[in-house]
Design an enzyme around this catalytic site. Structure first.
Site, PDB file in Angstrom:
ATOM      1  N   THR A  66      -2.408  -3.445   6.270  1.00 49.80           N
ATOM      2  CA  THR A  66      -2.646  -2.758   4.994  1.00 49.80           C
ATOM      3  C   THR A  66      -1.360  -2.581   4.205  1.00 49.80           C
ATOM      4  O   THR A  66      -1.294  -2.876   3.008  1.00 49.80           O
ATOM      5  CB  THR A  66      -3.282  -1.378   5.265  1.00 49.80           C
ATOM      6  N   CYS A  67      -0.328  -2.083   4.857  1.00 52.97           N
ATOM      7  CA  CYS A  67       0.909  -1.749   4.141  1.00 52.97           C
ATOM      8  C   CYS A  67       1.470  -2.954   3.395  1.00 52.97           C
ATOM      9  O   CYS A  67       1.788  -2.884   2.218  1.00 52.97           O
ATOM     10  CB  CYS A  67       1.942  -1.201   5.131  1.00 52.97           C
ATOM     11  N   CYS A  72       1.326  -0.096   0.764  1.00 56.53           N
ATOM     12  CA  CYS A  72       2.641   0.357   0.295  1.00 56.53           C
ATOM     13  C   CYS A  72       3.431  -0.675  -0.506  1.00 56.53           C
ATOM     14  O   CYS A  72       3.950  -0.364  -1.585  1.00 56.53           O
ATOM     15  CB  CYS A  72       3.541   0.758   1.475  1.00 56.53           C
ATOM     16  N   LYS A  75       1.840  -1.982  -3.790  1.00 60.00           N
ATOM     17  CA  LYS A  75       1.740  -0.804  -4.660  1.00 60.00           C
ATOM     18  C   LYS A  75       3.104  -0.474  -5.275  1.00 60.00           C
ATOM     19  O   LYS A  75       3.209  -0.263  -6.478  1.00 60.00           O
ATOM     20  CB  LYS A  75       1.242   0.388  -3.848  1.00 60.00           C
ATOM     21  N   TYR A 206      -3.490  10.720  -2.947  1.00 60.95           N
ATOM     22  CA  TYR A 206      -2.261  10.074  -3.423  1.00 60.95           C
ATOM     23  C   TYR A 206      -2.517   8.678  -3.975  1.00 60.95           C
ATOM     24  O   TYR A 206      -1.874   8.249  -4.936  1.00 60.95           O
ATOM     25  CB  TYR A 206      -1.174  10.099  -2.339  1.00 60.95           C
ATOM     26  N   GLU A 210      -1.453   7.701  -7.713  1.00 65.57           N
ATOM     27  CA  GLU A 210      -0.483   6.621  -7.923  1.00 65.57           C
ATOM     28  C   GLU A 210      -1.046   5.540  -8.845  1.00 65.57           C
ATOM     29  O   GLU A 210      -0.366   5.063  -9.765  1.00 65.57           O
ATOM     30  CB  GLU A 210      -0.070   6.020  -6.573  1.00 65.57           C
ATOM     31  N   GLY A 291     -11.243   8.192  -0.446  1.00 64.77           N
ATOM     32  CA  GLY A 291     -10.954   8.441   0.964  1.00 64.77           C
ATOM     33  C   GLY A 291     -10.918   7.169   1.781  1.00 64.77           C
ATOM     34  O   GLY A 291     -11.372   6.107   1.342  1.00 64.77           O
ATOM     35  N   HIS A 465      28.950  15.072  -8.835  1.00 65.58           N
ATOM     36  CA  HIS A 465      28.759  15.242 -10.271  1.00 65.58           C
ATOM     37  C   HIS A 465      29.067  13.960 -11.024  1.00 65.58           C
ATOM     38  O   HIS A 465      30.037  13.281 -10.674  1.00 65.58           O
ATOM     39  CB  HIS A 465      29.683  16.380 -10.747  1.00 65.58           C
ATOM     40  N   GLU A 470      22.817  16.935  -7.279  1.00 66.40           N
ATOM     41  CA  GLU A 470      23.821  17.994  -7.080  1.00 66.40           C
ATOM     42  C   GLU A 470      23.199  19.382  -7.247  1.00 66.40           C
ATOM     43  O   GLU A 470      23.669  20.364  -6.673  1.00 66.40           O
ATOM     44  CB  GLU A 470      25.015  17.830  -8.027  1.00 66.40           C
TER      45      GLU A 470
HETATM   46  P1  FAD Z   1      -2.976  -1.355   9.300  1.00 66.44           P
HETATM   47  O1  FAD Z   1      -1.679  -1.633   8.679  1.00 66.44           O
HETATM   48  O2  FAD Z   1      -4.114  -1.023   8.418  1.00 66.44           O
HETATM   49  O3  FAD Z   1      -3.327  -2.627  10.184  1.00 66.44           O
HETATM   50  C1  FAD Z   1      -4.553  -2.757  10.816  1.00 66.44           C
HETATM   51  C2  FAD Z   1      -4.900  -4.230  10.850  1.00 66.44           C
HETATM   52  O4  FAD Z   1      -5.967  -4.422  11.773  1.00 66.44           O
HETATM   53  C3  FAD Z   1      -5.394  -4.763   9.522  1.00 66.44           C
HETATM   54  O5  FAD Z   1      -4.600  -5.853   9.131  1.00 66.44           O
HETATM   55  C4  FAD Z   1      -6.841  -5.182   9.785  1.00 66.44           C
HETATM   56  O6  FAD Z   1      -7.208  -6.354   9.077  1.00 66.44           O
HETATM   57  C5  FAD Z   1      -6.802  -5.429  11.278  1.00 66.44           C
HETATM   58  N1  FAD Z   1      -8.095  -5.260  11.960  1.00 66.44           N
HETATM   59  C6  FAD Z   1      -8.969  -4.229  11.834  1.00 66.44           C
HETATM   60  N2  FAD Z   1      -9.995  -4.380  12.702  1.00 66.44           N
HETATM   61  C7  FAD Z   1      -9.746  -5.526  13.379  1.00 66.44           C
HETATM   62  C8  FAD Z   1     -10.433  -6.209  14.418  1.00 66.44           C
HETATM   63  N3  FAD Z   1     -11.548  -5.721  14.960  1.00 66.44           N
HETATM   64  N4  FAD Z   1      -9.923  -7.383  14.870  1.00 66.44           N
HETATM   65  C9  FAD Z   1      -8.774  -7.885  14.346  1.00 66.44           C
HETATM   66  N5  FAD Z   1      -8.083  -7.261  13.378  1.00 66.44           N
HETATM   67  C10 FAD Z   1      -8.551  -6.094  12.909  1.00 66.44           C
HETATM   68  N6  FAD Z   1       1.947   4.348   3.816  1.00 66.44           N
HETATM   69  C11 FAD Z   1       3.242   4.684   3.597  1.00 66.44           C
HETATM   70  O7  FAD Z   1       3.936   5.020   4.555  1.00 66.44           O
HETATM   71  N7  FAD Z   1       3.771   4.644   2.344  1.00 66.44           N
HETATM   72  C12 FAD Z   1       3.063   4.260   1.266  1.00 66.44           C
HETATM   73  O8  FAD Z   1       3.569   4.238   0.148  1.00 66.44           O
HETATM   74  C13 FAD Z   1       1.703   3.879   1.456  1.00 66.44           C
HETATM   75  N8  FAD Z   1       0.951   3.447   0.428  1.00 66.44           N
HETATM   76  C14 FAD Z   1      -0.332   3.046   0.654  1.00 66.44           C
HETATM   77  C15 FAD Z   1      -1.081   2.569  -0.417  1.00 66.44           C
HETATM   78  C16 FAD Z   1      -2.379   2.164  -0.233  1.00 66.44           C
HETATM   79  C17 FAD Z   1      -3.164   1.656  -1.412  1.00 66.44           C
HETATM   80  C18 FAD Z   1      -2.946   2.211   1.067  1.00 66.44           C
HETATM   81  C19 FAD Z   1      -4.366   1.766   1.281  1.00 66.44           C
HETATM   82  C20 FAD Z   1      -2.222   2.657   2.141  1.00 66.44           C
HETATM   83  C21 FAD Z   1      -0.905   3.082   1.948  1.00 66.44           C
HETATM   84  N9  FAD Z   1      -0.124   3.569   2.995  1.00 66.44           N
HETATM   85  C22 FAD Z   1       1.174   3.944   2.770  1.00 66.44           C
HETATM   86  C23 FAD Z   1      -0.685   3.721   4.358  1.00 66.44           C
HETATM   87  C24 FAD Z   1      -0.260   2.562   5.251  1.00 66.44           C
HETATM   88  O9  FAD Z   1      -0.659   1.354   4.680  1.00 66.44           O
HETATM   89  C25 FAD Z   1      -0.885   2.743   6.620  1.00 66.44           C
HETATM   90  O10 FAD Z   1      -0.544   4.006   7.130  1.00 66.44           O
HETATM   91  C26 FAD Z   1      -0.400   1.682   7.623  1.00 66.44           C
HETATM   92  O11 FAD Z   1      -0.680   0.397   7.165  1.00 66.44           O
HETATM   93  C27 FAD Z   1      -1.062   1.933   8.978  1.00 66.44           C
HETATM   94  O12 FAD Z   1      -0.700   0.924   9.890  1.00 66.44           O
HETATM   95  P2  FAD Z   1      -1.693   0.529  11.075  1.00 66.44           P
HETATM   96  O13 FAD Z   1      -0.956  -0.423  11.916  1.00 66.44           O
HETATM   97  O14 FAD Z   1      -2.251   1.748  11.679  1.00 66.44           O
HETATM   98  O15 FAD Z   1      -2.926  -0.189  10.348  1.00 66.44           O
END
Ligand code: FAD
Length: 488
Positions: A66-67, A72, A75, A206, A210, A291, A465, A470
């Site tokens: 996701t990130c 992240c 975005k 958030y 954003e 959510g 400064h 500061e």
């Molecule tokens: P993820 O990164 O979500 O990885 C999970 C992966 O598992 C995904 O790629 C998915 O495709 C894969 N998957 C799911 N089920 C299966 C399955 N059964 N078999 C194979 N693959 C599967 N966090 C920050 O710290 N800063 C930010 O600015 C920020 N901005 C964000 C903005 C948005 C729009 C979103 C949606 C999230 C943001 N986050 C941010 C949150 C951040 O993206 C997540 O906290 C982070 O990616 C979590 O990592 P993870 O490894 O738990 O899961």
């Protein structure tokens, strides 16, 4: 024990059983199989492999998670893009004559995609380099130690001694909203083929805040719709209200205490939103950001007897262990603190502890957080409401000023700073910053809070400064003292 702003304790039980359990010889295909190639999963897989474990990993969408792919990173790139018009405007006060700027959404999306693809490649390459076997496809349990992966080449089955669930989270759409199929989630927003001139952003978390700022900055007419009285629940109330005030001043239509009744496609292609009071609003896109939920559906958890919590989350202890021996979980799927660095640290700690004989636990105290709205909010430790709940006497130091840059740029935006101090110990409980570069400053403040910084330490620090930061070391006067009333 030092004060824990999150109130969370991380008691470390004996690490020995987990280490002995993991390092015995295995007749399985893999010592560890990781489901999910996002922040937590990739880190855990790579480190475990570097410790000598035979590791497999499955990713159902794109490596990076996701990130990197739709969170992240893209975005923040859009946030940068959205801030240029303000800079163009501000530059005039410094003598620049900037001709009317034009914006090309397609070019931005293409550039963003090139960077995402580069990062995705880097994630995959690092896994390969560490000797991790990658699978492309959705994975699910078939039973204890057995998994199926639906790859483009067909179904593959693997066995693994231990499994790490790192499947992250997914957006929740209100399925009972008539016309919901016309709306998009944060999954789609990054790749819209056409820039929406009018967009409604639904949700006051958030992500909603954003994206309202991003689309406004890029030139869209933005309406933000939120069912509650204020946005950013859980954040400092005053700072959240200041963001709403600034958004209104900029021309974002902020509608609070409002919900959607239905969405209808109009003959001209636009989407008509009917609100609960039957008023309507026509827009080109509706982004629903109300959510996210842990991604635990279709994982076959029932085949291994793993029950999820109320929100669909996988419950774990401080060592990322689920209630089923040999199955672990890290990151958003555990619904603890859904942030990338947390998932990464948890994945790393799990791998070091289980395969590297280097036990440690990710520390979830003093996590710095930013809301990349414009203006940007940076926060660490307690907010004012939490401080008042947890401490008998809280001193609030507040500051609000226009920056030096604003004197020539003419912008009316102000920087707001707040430091919360436990009056009995002088210890800094929390820092809230609203204004340019707050995320950058708050990262450093997080280290200071973790080290137990006191107000006196700040007072004794030489200011830099001229800067906005500061002011954090020159706030001398208590703006407000909160004294908790004794319980009746
Ligand atoms: P993820 O990164 O979500 O990885 C999970 C992966 O598992 C995904 O790629 C998915 O495709 C894969 N998957 C799911 N089920 C299966 C399955 N059964 N078999 C194979 N693959 C599967 N966090 C920050 O710290 N800063 C930010 O600015 C920020 N901005 C964000 C903005 C948005 C729009 C979103 C949606 C999230 C943001 N986050 C941010 C949150 C951040 O993206 C997540 O906290 C982070 O990616 C979590 O990592 P993870 O490894 O738990 O899961």
């Amino acid at each position: 024990m030092t004060l824990s702003p999150t109130g969370r304790l991380t008691p470390v039980r004996s690490f020995l059983p987990i280490i002995l359990h993991s390092m015995t010889q295995s007749s399985f295909d893999f010592d560890l199989f990781v489901i999910g190639g996002g922040s937590g999963g990739v880190r855990a897989a790579r480190i475990a492999a570097q410790h000598g474990a035979r590791v497999g990993i499955a990713e159902g969408f794109r490596y990076g998670g996701t990130c990197v792919i739709r969170g992240c990173v893209p975005k923040k790139l859009l946030v940068y893009a959205s801030r240029f018009p303000q800079s163009f405007e501000e530059s005039r006060g410094f003598g620049w004559n900037v001709p009317a700027a034009t914006f090309d959404w397609e070019k931005l999306v293409a550039a963003k995609n090139a960077e995402i693809t580069r990062l995705e490649g880097a994630y995959s390459a690092n896994l390969d380099k560490a000797g991790v076997k990658r699978f492309a496809g959705h994975a699910r349990f078939l039973g204890p130690n057995r998994l199926a992966i639906d790859t483009p080449e067909g179904r593959q089955e693997v066995t693994a001694k231990e499994v790490l669930i790192a499947t992250g989270g997914e957006p929740v759409m209100p399925e009972d909203l008539p016309g919901v199929e016309l709306a998009i989630s944060s999954n789609e927003v990054f790749d819209l083929p056409v820039f929406p001139k009018r967009i409604a952003v639904v949700g006051g978390g958030y992500i909603g805040v954003e994206f309202a700022g991003i689309f406004h900055g890029l030139g869209a007419k933005v309406t933000q719709i939120h069912r509650g009285p204020r946005v950013l629940r859980g954040f400092d109330v005053q700072m959240a209200d200041l963001i709403v005030e600034t958004y209104r001043d900029k021309g974002i239509d902020m509608r609070m205490n409002t919900t959607l009744k239905r969405l209808d496609r109009q003959p001209d292609g636009s989407i008509r939103i009917t609100l609960h009071d039957d008023s309507t609003l026509d827009v080109d896109q509706v982004l629903i950001a109300t959510g996210r939920r842990p991604a635990t559906r279709n994982l076959g958890l029932e085949t291994v007897g793993l029950e999820t919590g109320k929100a669909g989350e996988i419950r774990v202890d401080e060592l990322s262990r689920t209630q089923v021996p040999g199955i672990y979980a890290v990151g958003d799927v555990t619904n603890q603190v859904s942030l990338t660095p947390v998932a990464i640290r948890q994945g790393h700690a799990f791998a070091d502890t289980t395969y590297g004989k280097k036990p440690w636990v990710a520390d979830l105290d003093f996590i710095p957080t930013a809301i990349f709205s414009t203006p940007e909010l940076g926060t660490v430790g307690l907010n004012e409401e939490q401080a008042m709940e947890r401490c008998a006497v809280v001193d609030v130091y507040r500051n609000s000023f226009r920056t030096l840059k604003a004197t020539l740029s003419g912008t009316q935006e102000r920087v707001h700073q707040k430091i919360l101090v436990d009056a009995s110990t002088d210890r800094v409980l929390g820092v809230q910053l609203l204004g340019p570069d707050s995320a950058e400053v708050i990262q450093v403040m997080a280290t200071l809070l973790r080290m137990g910084v006191t107000k006196r330490d700040l007072d004794q620090t030489m200011p830099l400064h001229p800067s906005s930061a500061e002011e954090l070391v020159t706030m001398r006067t208590v703006a407000q003292r909160h004294i908790r009333k004794p319980a009746q």
